[in-house]
Design a protein around this motif. Structure first.
Motif, mmCIF file in Angstrom:
data_model
loop_
_atom_site.group_PDB
_atom_site.id
_atom_site.type_symbol
_atom_site.label_atom_id
_atom_site.label_comp_id
_atom_site.label_asym_id
_atom_site.label_seq_id
_atom_site.Cartn_x
_atom_site.Cartn_y
_atom_site.Cartn_z
ATOM 1 N N LEU A 41 -0.543 -1.330 7.838
ATOM 2 C CA LEU A 41 -1.722 -2.010 7.295
ATOM 3 C C LEU A 41 -2.059 -3.176 8.224
ATOM 4 N N CYS A 57 3.626 3.468 6.986
ATOM 5 C CA CYS A 57 2.250 3.093 6.646
ATOM 6 C C CYS A 57 1.962 1.726 7.266
ATOM 7 N N PHE A 73 0.831 -1.202 0.000
ATOM 8 C CA PHE A 73 0.000 0.000 0.000
ATOM 9 C C PHE A 73 0.870 1.258 0.000
#
Length: 465
Positions: free
Chosen positions: A240, A238, A182
């Motif tokens: 996830l 990031c 992502f």
């Protein structure tokens, strides 16, 4: 009984003679790699040896005059007969795709077709320290499930990014970005990724170190051994939750008998742990330049892994790798259960509690490695998280991450509410329905959310982009 003993003696001698003859043919006439076609000779004769051994024991038991032994043998023979019928039935169902479940791997007997990739892996095991990475100055054209051709290129450091320098040559701050697919922007063009949008909008460098199929321990090791070499002021990670708790562990070693890949993990009792790797050496990995199209080398890696397993795991491996009945029963059961239940909420306690210690330890080590930098963790949902959250409104994960962040003076940005606020009618527009990764619209939402967040703006030295 004497006649039966003579019979099995003749069979055993014949079996050993055939093994010796086939092995000699392969060694002295063929190429000596231990295979006839895709079949490993020694494994084939070991399996047939076990089969003959079972039949021999049953035959002696059925001739026994001891009642309890005869009854036990009859029960065992009946069980094995019906087990055999089940295997044959499931073989037919799977081979003729009457039921849609995976075929057994048989990776202890045959060269698995998935071990022979004609092209070198673009995403492969190229780093001895952090495992998954890319080759420098490489390129790849793929057609993802959405149907559009995607051109992917790496710079001289193997990043999916434009060329970068170790030194910050500008007077502005510099941002490093870590994460999995992502963060990488797996199935969008580079210009559509939120990292590139942020760089364009702020005119501040955002170096993208994201790479697919990684988790928190990879973020820590990638930062420590590569990303940290680049001058920077800000580090963003990031998170996830749907994938970041799915690290390799020694408990899942049996899975390496299917795809032997090189993955870091924590070994020990937290917090007294150390980094270990799934394979003894990265050269054993299937996802390398040496092995991606050398299935025989992969077979012998699988064989060496098998012999390091304890007896209980070896027995389980034989069942899961070879049984059609097992694949039928568990494959169909999983499909039935998944149809009946709601998808999991990655932000709910039951989804992450078991692996929280490993996840938290990785983030803590990353925080320590980035001491003196502005660090921002931002958590993002998958579309199933939004659908389940719509009903339950459960987010057990964010308070846990926030507590960890306070300990190290880290900013935590939870993007679950931002995605949820887009509304159910728009969620499918943010994610590719065929894949689950962000569309360009999803990437823009992340960029917009960060650009409006005061902690992000303060970290990069801006009040308004």
């Amino acid at each position: 009984m004497i006649r039966l003993l003579k019979f099995w003696l003749i069979v055993s001698i014949g079996w050993a003679g055939i093994w010796l003859g086939v092995s000699s043919y392969e060694n002295y006439i063929k190429n000596g790699d231990g295979f006839l076609g895709v079949t490993n000779i020694n494994a084939l004769f070991r399996y047939t040896g076990w089969l003959l051994g079972v039949l021999m024991l049953l035959s002696f038991g059925l001739k026994s005059k001891i009642n309890w032994l005869l009854n036990l043998t009859l029960s065992a023979a009946s069980f094995l007969f019906f087990l055999f019928l089940g295997e044959v039935l499931c073989l037919i169902l799977i081979r003729f795709t009457i039921v849609e479940v995976a075929k057994p791997f048989h990776s202890r007997l045959f060269l698995f077709e998935g071990w022979n990739a004609p092209k070198r892996p673009f995403w492969g095991d190229y780093s001895r320290e952090f495992g998954s990475w890319r080759l420098p100055n490489d390129s790849l054209e793929i057609v993802p499930c959405h149907g559009d051709t995607l051109s992917i290129r790496t710079n001289s450091f193997g990043m999916r990014d434009k060329e970068r320098t170790l030194k910050n040559t500008k007077s502005q701050k510099r941002v490093l970005m870590l994460g999995d697919s992502f963060a990488e922007g797996y199935i969008v063009n580079a210009s559509a990724r939120h990292s590139d949008i942020l760089e364009k909008e702020t005119q501040i460098e955002h170096l993208n170190f994201g790479i697919k199929s990684t988790s928190a321990i990879n973020y820590y090791l990638t930062y420590s051994h590569l990303a940290k070499k680049f001058e920077h002021d800000v580090l963003t990670v990031c998170i996830l939750p749907a994938n970041d708790f799915e690290d390799y562990t020694s408990e899942t070693k049996v899975d390496l008998l299917k795809y032997p890949i090189y993955r870091p993990y924590w070994e020990g009792t937290f917090p007294n742990v150390s980094v270990k790797y799934s394979l003894a050496d990265i050269s054993q990995s299937l996802a390398t330049l040496q092995n991606h199209n050398k299935p025989i080398r992969t077979y012998y890696t699988v064989d060496s892994i098998y012999h390091t397993l304890p007896l209980k795991q070896r027995i389980w491996a034989e069942i899961t790798l070879n049984s059609y009945l097992y694949n039928c029963v568990f494959g169909l059961s999983a499909k039935f259960v998944n149809r009946k239940r709601m998808p999991p909420n990655s932000f709910a306690k039951e989804s992450f509690e078991k692996r929280w210690d490993a996840f938290a330890h990785s983030l803590e080590q990353l925080a320590k490695a980035a001491k003196g930098k502005e660090v921002i963790f931002y958590a993002v949902p998958i579309v199933n998280d939004l659908k389940v959250y719509h009903q339950s409104k459960v987010d057990d994960l964010s308070p846990r991450i926030e507590a960890l962040c306070r300990k190290y003076n880290i900013t935590y940005i939870n993007l679950l509410p931002k995605f949820y606020a887009a509304g159910p009618q728009n969620w499918d527009k943010l994610y590719e329905p065929c894949d689950g990764h962000w569309t360009p619209a999803g990437e823009r939402l992340v960029a917009a959310a960060l650009l409006k967040h005061p902690a992000y703006l303060k970290a990069i030295g801006l009040t308004n982009p």
